[in-house]
Design a protein around this motif. Structure first.
Motif, PDB file in Angstrom:
ATOM      1  N   LEU A  16       0.837  -1.205   0.000  1.00  0.00           N
ATOM      2  CA  LEU A  16       0.000   0.000   0.000  1.00  0.00           C
ATOM      3  C   LEU A  16       0.870   1.253   0.000  1.00  0.00           C
ATOM      4  N   HIS A  17       0.546   2.154  -0.905  1.00  0.00           N
ATOM      5  CA  HIS A  17       1.270   3.420  -0.968  1.00  0.00           C
ATOM      6  C   HIS A  17       0.670   4.390   0.058  1.00  0.00           C
ATOM      7  N   PRO A  18       1.509   5.168   0.742  1.00  0.00           N
ATOM      8  CA  PRO A  18       0.992   6.083   1.776  1.00  0.00           C
ATOM      9  C   PRO A  18      -0.102   7.022   1.260  1.00  0.00           C
ATOM     10  N   HIS A  19       0.033   7.513   0.053  1.00  0.00           N
ATOM     11  CA  HIS A  19      -0.994   8.442  -0.436  1.00  0.00           C
ATOM     12  C   HIS A  19      -2.314   7.728  -0.702  1.00  0.00           C
ATOM     13  N   ASP A  20      -2.232   6.467  -1.116  1.00  0.00           N
ATOM     14  CA  ASP A  20      -3.480   5.719  -1.294  1.00  0.00           C
ATOM     15  C   ASP A  20      -4.143   5.464   0.062  1.00  0.00           C
ATOM     16  N   GLY A  73       5.320   4.072  -7.313  1.00  0.00           N
ATOM     17  CA  GLY A  73       4.317   5.096  -7.046  1.00  0.00           C
ATOM     18  C   GLY A  73       3.056   4.535  -6.448  1.00  0.00           C
ATOM     19  N   CYS A  74       2.077   5.407  -6.307  1.00  0.00           N
ATOM     20  CA  CYS A  74       0.776   5.032  -5.759  1.00  0.00           C
ATOM     21  C   CYS A  74      -0.032   4.315  -6.835  1.00  0.00           C
ATOM     22  N   LEU A  75      -1.228   3.895  -6.471  1.00  0.00           N
ATOM     23  CA  LEU A  75      -2.069   3.165  -7.423  1.00  0.00           C
ATOM     24  C   LEU A  75      -2.383   4.014  -8.654  1.00  0.00           C
ATOM     25  N   LEU A  76      -2.615   5.302  -8.466  1.00  0.00           N
ATOM     26  CA  LEU A  76      -2.931   6.173  -9.599  1.00  0.00           C
ATOM     27  C   LEU A  76      -1.753   6.258 -10.555  1.00  0.00           C
ATOM     28  N   GLN A 102      -5.671   8.771   1.148  1.00  0.00           N
ATOM     29  CA  GLN A 102      -6.855   9.088   0.349  1.00  0.00           C
ATOM     30  C   GLN A 102      -8.039   8.227   0.790  1.00  0.00           C
ATOM     31  N   ARG A 150      -3.975  14.899  -6.202  1.00  0.00           N
ATOM     32  CA  ARG A 150      -3.546  13.617  -6.755  1.00  0.00           C
ATOM     33  C   ARG A 150      -3.392  13.641  -8.280  1.00  0.00           C
TER      34      ARG A 150
END
Lengths: 411, 143
Positions: free
Chosen positions: A347-351, B61-64, A354, B120
């Protein structure tokens, strides 16, 4: 002295308008106070009072508004001095924030250093306590040395003596980490620094909001913090220093308000604190800060600290039960603040942040302006929850439930 | 498309990681960081006859961000460079609320919900910016 009322978390929360009456009417689970704390009503009232009843410039006018504004500004300085345990309020310099304070110190104290002198920072520092010193190193040929951290995110003080030489002029360390929450052993730092004749600066951005201090008793030389983390307005902060050291330092910025006399033959600078407060200072903000420290100084911090520690323990226990979660920082509650940074596998911290935002849980994700520390722990970033006295069990419940949900849906 | 940011299609696309890897002897390469979160995308490209002959990415990176890089990995190879330019522009428009274009880049609609999460948008655009820079590097138009 009036005995302090025992700490009451619900009553404390009521002192913060945004939490007591959140926008949209939904409960706000604000766990990002390490970035910016909510503003206490007393500070808002003080700012409003100034802006509507005493707004004028300070130290310049003779009309009654100017006198009232100057008086309020001076009172704010005295209130900050009391909060810091400092007898001489003129040792308190208003700046734009911790970053501004450290840049001031790096320029003014730094200008007294010679090529080859050394400054010690650590892997635990916020960029604000790294970059100004790197810039000084480039300007003056000063050498920057870096104290490592331990596996549990504390300053590795066992290695401090080996990182200090007779050329070290300043030990510049965090009082409490904005990532790991670790509180530094100041006595040990001061003792070791003094042995080589180095001065000690502490970045108090995270510690100052956690109750009144006694800076002279700590034995340090300089201290900095920000109002916006101490329940006050944004845009103002403090640099404290011992008078003889401040008086030996040249100004950082030139302009109005910081002089005794100006002519083209030369300029004589004002004494402290004015010599370091060029231009119109953040007057309303400083007055708001004065009210914020007045409020914080009256809080039952034994009770507040116990409350925060209990919530911190609940978060640490909760994270231990989440698959793939790992805390970057001390596992226990000893000498640590309620600043809890963690990663979750996949899991990414920003996800995470969010996803939690859907539950009105405000967290911070990313490198927290501490990229060297992220590199030390081999991560690009972390998710961080941070606790203030106004937080509640409901905030922790929402956090842990949201994390479970994020793992189930996103990991 | 709903306003759900992390809808199943997007999560699946991110996890699919299409195009992840490296090219042998790429014509151009670009690495871009997002200073706010530390995310990093490296794009490698090969060009031939005015088209993007091959593309590969390394994404942290993140999911996006991962999903955007995977969309590029799935759709960009074989496209005319002018169409790639248009796709990069379309990605910028979609995250600001415009409809996705028709054709092979219609999947950009998966990023439509980002219009409500301004902070985002750069997560989605990071791979597209890296792609544009890698192509520019291959064309010799940047250092």
């Amino acid at each position: 002295m009036t005995p302090k009322k025992p700490f009451d978390p619900a009553a404390c929360r009521e002192e913060f308008p945004l939490l007591a009456d959140p926008p949209g009417g939904k409960p706000m689970h604000y766990l990002d106070s390490a970035a910016t704390a909510q503003t206490v009503a007393a500070a808002l009232r003080a700012v409003r009072r100034h802006e509507t009843m005493t707004r004028a410039n300070v130290l310049r006018g003779v009309h009654f508004l100017a006198e009232a504004a100057t008086d309020a500004y001076d009172q704010a300085r005295r209130a900050v001095a009391r909060y810091l345990g400092v007898a001489d309020a003129e040792e308190v310099i208003f700046t734009g924030g911790t970053t501004g304070s450290i840049n001031l110190l790096a320029h003014s104290f730094g200008s007294l250093l010679a090529e080859g002198d050394e400054i010690l920072v650590s892997e635990l520092e916020h960029h604000s306590n790294i970059v100004p010193w790197q810039m000084l190193a480039e300007r003056r040929g000063v050498r920057l040395r870096v104290l490592p951290v331990t596996e549990d995110g504390r300053l590795d003080l066992d290695r401090l003596p080996a990182h200090l030489s007779a050329r070290c002029k300043l030990v510049a360390l965090t009082h409490a980490s904005n990532v790991t929450g670790a509180i530094a052993d100041v006595g040990r730092i001061v003792e070791t620094a003094r042995a080589v004749g180095a001065r000690v600066f502490l970045d108090g951005a995270q510690r100052a909001p956690q109750g009144p201090l006694d800076l002279p008793a700590l034995g340090i030389d300089f201290y900095a913090f920000s109002s916006h983390k101490l329940y006050g307005p944004t845009g103002v902060g403090v640099l404290w220093g011992r008078r003889p050291l401040l008086e030996a330092m040249p100004p950082f910025m030139g302009g109005g308000g910081m002089i005794e006399q100006v002519s083209f033959a030369g300029t004589r600078y004002a004494g402290i604190p004015r010599r370091f407060e060029a231009g119109t200072p953040p007057i309303a903000e400083a007055i708001g800060l004065g009210a914020a420290v007045g409020w914080a100084g009256g809080l039952d911090w034994a009770g507040a600290t116990a409350h925060e520690a209990r919530l911190t323990g609940r978060i640490l226990d909760g994270l231990a039960g989440i698959r793939g979660a790992k805390v970057i920082g001390p596992a226990g509650l000893q000498n640590r603040l309620g600043v809890i940074a963690f990663t979750i596998d996949g899991l990414h911290p920003h996800d995470v942040c969010q996803w939690l935002d859907r539950r009105n849980v405000a967290l911070r994700g990313g490198h927290h302006c501490a990229q060297p520390l992220m590199e030390r722990f081999g991560v690009a970033g972390t998710t961080r929850a941070s606790i203030a006295p106004y937080n509640s069990d409901a905030d922790v419940d929402a956090l842990l439930a949201g994390l479970d949900e994020a793992v189930a849906r996103l990991a | 498309m709903s306003d759900e940011l992390y809808h199943r299609k997007l999560v699946a696309r991110a996890r699919g990681a299409v195009g992840k890897g490296k090219l042998d002897a790429p014509d151009g390469r670009a690495t871009i960081d997002n200073p706010l979160c530390g995310d990093r995308v490296t794009m490698e490209v090969k060009l031939a006859d005015g088209r993007l002959a091959a593309v590969a990415h390394q994404t942290r990176g993140c999911l996006l961000c991962e999903a955007a890089a995977a969309l590029i990995g799935a759709e960009a190879a074989g496209e005319r460079l002018s169409d790639i330019d248009a796709a990069v522009a379309a990605a910028k428009s979609v995250v600001e609320g415009a409809p996705a274009p028709a054709g092979c880049w219609s999947a950009l609609e998966e990023f439509g919900p980002v219009r409500t999460a301004k902070s985002r948008r750069d997560c989605v655009l990071l791979p597209f910016r890296a792609l544009a820079e890698a192509i520019a590097a291959a064309r010799g138009t940047t250092g």
